[in-house]
Motif scaffolding. Sequence first.
Motif, PDB file in Angstrom:
ATOM      1  N   ALA A 156       0.708  -1.478  -0.068  1.00  0.00           N
ATOM      2  CA  ALA A 156       0.500  -0.099   0.100  1.00  0.00           C
ATOM      3  C   ALA A 156       0.685   1.982  -0.183  1.00  0.00           C
ATOM      4  O   ALA A 156       0.620   2.422  -0.539  1.00  0.00           O
ATOM      5  CB  ALA A 156      -0.960  -0.211   0.759  1.00  0.00           C
ATOM      6  N   LEU A 157       1.915   0.941   0.071  1.00  0.00           N
ATOM      7  CA  LEU A 157       3.116   2.422   0.894  1.00  0.00           C
ATOM      8  C   LEU A 157       3.361   2.371  -0.343  1.00  0.00           C
ATOM      9  O   LEU A 157       3.491   3.827  -1.050  1.00  0.00           O
ATOM     10  CB  LEU A 157       3.517   2.112   1.852  1.00  0.00           C
ATOM     11  CG  LEU A 157       3.681   2.653   3.299  1.00  0.00           C
ATOM     12  CD1 LEU A 157       4.253   1.519   4.685  1.00  0.00           C
ATOM     13  CD2 LEU A 157       3.007   4.098   3.586  1.00  0.00           C
ATOM     14  N   SER A 158       4.345   1.050  -0.836  1.00  0.00           N
ATOM     15  CA  SER A 158       4.808   1.632  -2.485  1.00  0.00           C
ATOM     16  C   SER A 158       4.185   2.113  -3.650  1.00  0.00           C
ATOM     17  O   SER A 158       4.418   3.189  -4.680  1.00  0.00           O
ATOM     18  CB  SER A 158       5.587   0.694  -2.767  1.00  0.00           C
ATOM     19  OG  SER A 158       4.902  -1.226  -3.033  1.00  0.00           O
ATOM     20  N   HIS A 159       2.856   1.392  -4.171  1.00  0.00           N
ATOM     21  CA  HIS A 159       1.143   1.278  -4.572  1.00  0.00           C
ATOM     22  C   HIS A 159       1.449   3.400  -5.060  1.00  0.00           C
ATOM     23  O   HIS A 159       1.095   4.136  -5.798  1.00  0.00           O
ATOM     24  CB  HIS A 159       0.423   1.206  -4.984  1.00  0.00           C
ATOM     25  CG  HIS A 159       1.289  -0.152  -5.561  1.00  0.00           C
ATOM     26  ND1 HIS A 159       0.155  -1.148  -5.111  1.00  0.00           N
ATOM     27  CD2 HIS A 159       2.148  -1.431  -6.207  1.00  0.00           C
ATOM     28  CE1 HIS A 159       0.564  -2.797  -5.672  1.00  0.00           C
ATOM     29  NE2 HIS A 159       1.769  -1.965  -5.948  1.00  0.00           N
ATOM     30  N   SER A 160       0.748   3.715  -3.404  1.00  0.00           N
ATOM     31  CA  SER A 160       0.640   5.424  -3.365  1.00  0.00           C
ATOM     32  C   SER A 160       2.183   6.371  -3.443  1.00  0.00           C
ATOM     33  O   SER A 160       2.305   7.128  -3.256  1.00  0.00           O
ATOM     34  CB  SER A 160       0.109   5.571  -2.352  1.00  0.00           C
ATOM     35  OG  SER A 160       1.080   4.979  -0.742  1.00  0.00           O
ATOM     36  N   GLY A 161       2.582   5.705  -2.998  1.00  0.00           N
ATOM     37  CA  GLY A 161       3.798   6.566  -2.739  1.00  0.00           C
ATOM     38  C   GLY A 161       4.279   7.025  -1.012  1.00  0.00           C
ATOM     39  O   GLY A 161       4.645   7.996  -0.761  1.00  0.00           O
ATOM     40  N   LEU A 162       3.212   6.493  -0.625  1.00  0.00           N
ATOM     41  CA  LEU A 162       2.540   7.301   0.965  1.00  0.00           C
ATOM     42  C   LEU A 162       4.504   7.271   1.748  1.00  0.00           C
ATOM     43  O   LEU A 162       5.058   5.730   1.396  1.00  0.00           O
ATOM     44  CB  LEU A 162       2.035   6.714   2.082  1.00  0.00           C
ATOM     45  CG  LEU A 162       1.747   7.867   2.958  1.00  0.00           C
ATOM     46  CD1 LEU A 162       1.235   9.091   2.564  1.00  0.00           C
ATOM     47  CD2 LEU A 162       0.896   6.890   3.540  1.00  0.00           C
ATOM     48  N   ASP A 163       4.467   7.983   3.039  1.00  0.00           N
ATOM     49  CA  ASP A 163       5.625   7.951   3.371  1.00  0.00           C
ATOM     50  C   ASP A 163       5.484   7.035   4.226  1.00  0.00           C
ATOM     51  O   ASP A 163       4.226   7.594   5.196  1.00  0.00           O
ATOM     52  CB  ASP A 163       6.090   9.646   3.930  1.00  0.00           C
ATOM     53  CG  ASP A 163       7.138   9.129   4.801  1.00  0.00           C
ATOM     54  OD1 ASP A 163       7.920   8.069   5.440  1.00  0.00           O
ATOM     55  OD2 ASP A 163       8.487  10.654   5.059  1.00  0.00           O
ATOM     56  N   PRO A 164       6.334   6.003   4.899  1.00  0.00           N
ATOM     57  CA  PRO A 164       5.827   5.280   5.918  1.00  0.00           C
ATOM     58  C   PRO A 164       5.202   6.318   7.729  1.00  0.00           C
ATOM     59  O   PRO A 164       5.149   5.476   8.281  1.00  0.00           O
ATOM     60  CB  PRO A 164       6.381   3.970   6.429  1.00  0.00           C
ATOM     61  CG  PRO A 164       7.446   4.342   5.109  1.00  0.00           C
ATOM     62  CD  PRO A 164       7.472   5.753   4.066  1.00  0.00           C
ATOM     63  N   ALA A 188       9.227  -0.968  12.087  1.00  0.00           N
ATOM     64  CA  ALA A 188      10.265  -1.038  11.414  1.00  0.00           C
ATOM     65  C   ALA A 188      10.289  -0.731  10.160  1.00  0.00           C
ATOM     66  O   ALA A 188      11.113   0.291  10.160  1.00  0.00           O
ATOM     67  CB  ALA A 188      10.970  -1.882  11.727  1.00  0.00           C
ATOM     68  N   LEU A 189       9.411  -0.472   9.732  1.00  0.00           N
ATOM     69  CA  LEU A 189       8.496   0.252   8.179  1.00  0.00           C
ATOM     70  C   LEU A 189       9.018   2.102   8.025  1.00  0.00           C
ATOM     71  O   LEU A 189       9.274   2.138   7.768  1.00  0.00           O
ATOM     72  CB  LEU A 189       7.895   0.538   7.772  1.00  0.00           C
ATOM     73  CG  LEU A 189       7.659  -0.909   7.289  1.00  0.00           C
ATOM     74  CD1 LEU A 189       6.553  -1.853   6.497  1.00  0.00           C
ATOM     75  CD2 LEU A 189       8.496  -1.619   6.072  1.00  0.00           C
ATOM     76  N   GLY A 190       9.115   2.630   9.793  1.00  0.00           N
ATOM     77  CA  GLY A 190       8.682   3.933  10.164  1.00  0.00           C
ATOM     78  C   GLY A 190       7.480   4.484  10.388  1.00  0.00           C
ATOM     79  O   GLY A 190       6.647   5.529  10.505  1.00  0.00           O
ATOM     80  N   CYS A 191       6.638   2.901  10.525  1.00  0.00           N
ATOM     81  CA  CYS A 191       5.045   3.279  10.656  1.00  0.00           C
ATOM     82  C   CYS A 191       4.658   3.376  12.187  1.00  0.00           C
ATOM     83  O   CYS A 191       5.484   3.076  13.017  1.00  0.00           O
ATOM     84  CB  CYS A 191       4.135   2.295  10.552  1.00  0.00           C
ATOM     85  SG  CYS A 191       3.805   2.163   8.797  1.00  0.00           S
TER      86      CYS A 191
END
Length: 281
Positions: free
Chosen positions: A133-141, A169-172
């Motif tokens: 979801a993060l990579s498809h949207s480009g949203l910063d974790p 760990a991803l930053g969320c």
Amino acid sequence: AAKDEGGGTHCEYEPSLHSVAEERRVLEIALRSALERNEFELHYQPVVDANTEEVVSFEALIRWNSAEHGFVSPAKFIPLAEDTRLIVPIGTWVMQEACREAARHWPDHVKVNINVSPEQLIEPDFAGTVVRALSHSGLDPKRLEIEVTESIFMRDADIARKALEQCMALGCSVALDDFGTGYSSLGYLRKLKFTTIKVDRLFVQGAAQSSPESLAIIRAVVAMADSLGMTTTAEGVENEDEADLIRRLGCNKIQGYHFGRPMPVDDVRKIFSRGGRRKSA
Ligand code: C2E
Ligand code: MG
Ligand code: MG
Ligand code: MG
């Protein structure tokens, strides 16, 4: 009249267990096709900084407009989706949609909060769903905050905790939602370093009605969160008096009808065209 039930006679006096089960079955059938029929929509409710009243995040809240049943409250269909595990595909849709809308429609410093059910967390690849979801949207974790309730610790607690740690760990960040309404055990707060504790509306309402217990509980939660390095968000603040009280009690963030109801994404965009502050209620 109850005696006649077995014979299939309509019972006017008592809503029978049978009718509750029947209603669920009918709703479940509609729920099974809701995703492919595009019947879900996300609304977003602002979360503001308690002191500056600036919007710091929006919580995504699902809405279902069913062709057969009209508007169905999430309080009704989310438990059903959880029981039937339909929450897994629905939750994946929510994750993708909310990340996409946040990345596209609101500024970089504003986060998005997404509710996640225990059934989603114990799926083998929950973290993978988040990564996609993060990579498809480009949203910063760093802009994604996952909301879970204490119910994740009821069963499969270790699996749920590991999944959340992978997301962290991803930053969320991770918020503990509806705090104080479940089987609250302070032990949970040792198991996972939540970013935020969301104080349930129940205590906010109580405090507003000067319940000494509610006031004491909010004070204690704020003090505990502070010393654990967590922040607090008060839920369900409906007027200025409640907002003042909550601010004085030291909650860091506030959410509630006073600052904005859940709204369609187009209304979120309008907020930023007038500078990111709430319009006075
Ligand atoms: P929640 O996560 O605790 O969300 C807060 C609920 O309180 C929302 O109800 C919101 O509309 C309502 N609320 C906010 N401010 C106020 C206020 O000032 N006064 C009052 N009376 N209510 C307020 P909603 O949208 O009906 O959602 C109910 C619950 O359904 C949510 O509680 C959450 O547990 C669940 N839910 C909603 N969307 C999702 C989703 O996408 N996935 C999952 N797993 N659960 C969801
Ligand atoms: Mg929530
Ligand atoms: Mg809540
Ligand atoms: Mg809730």
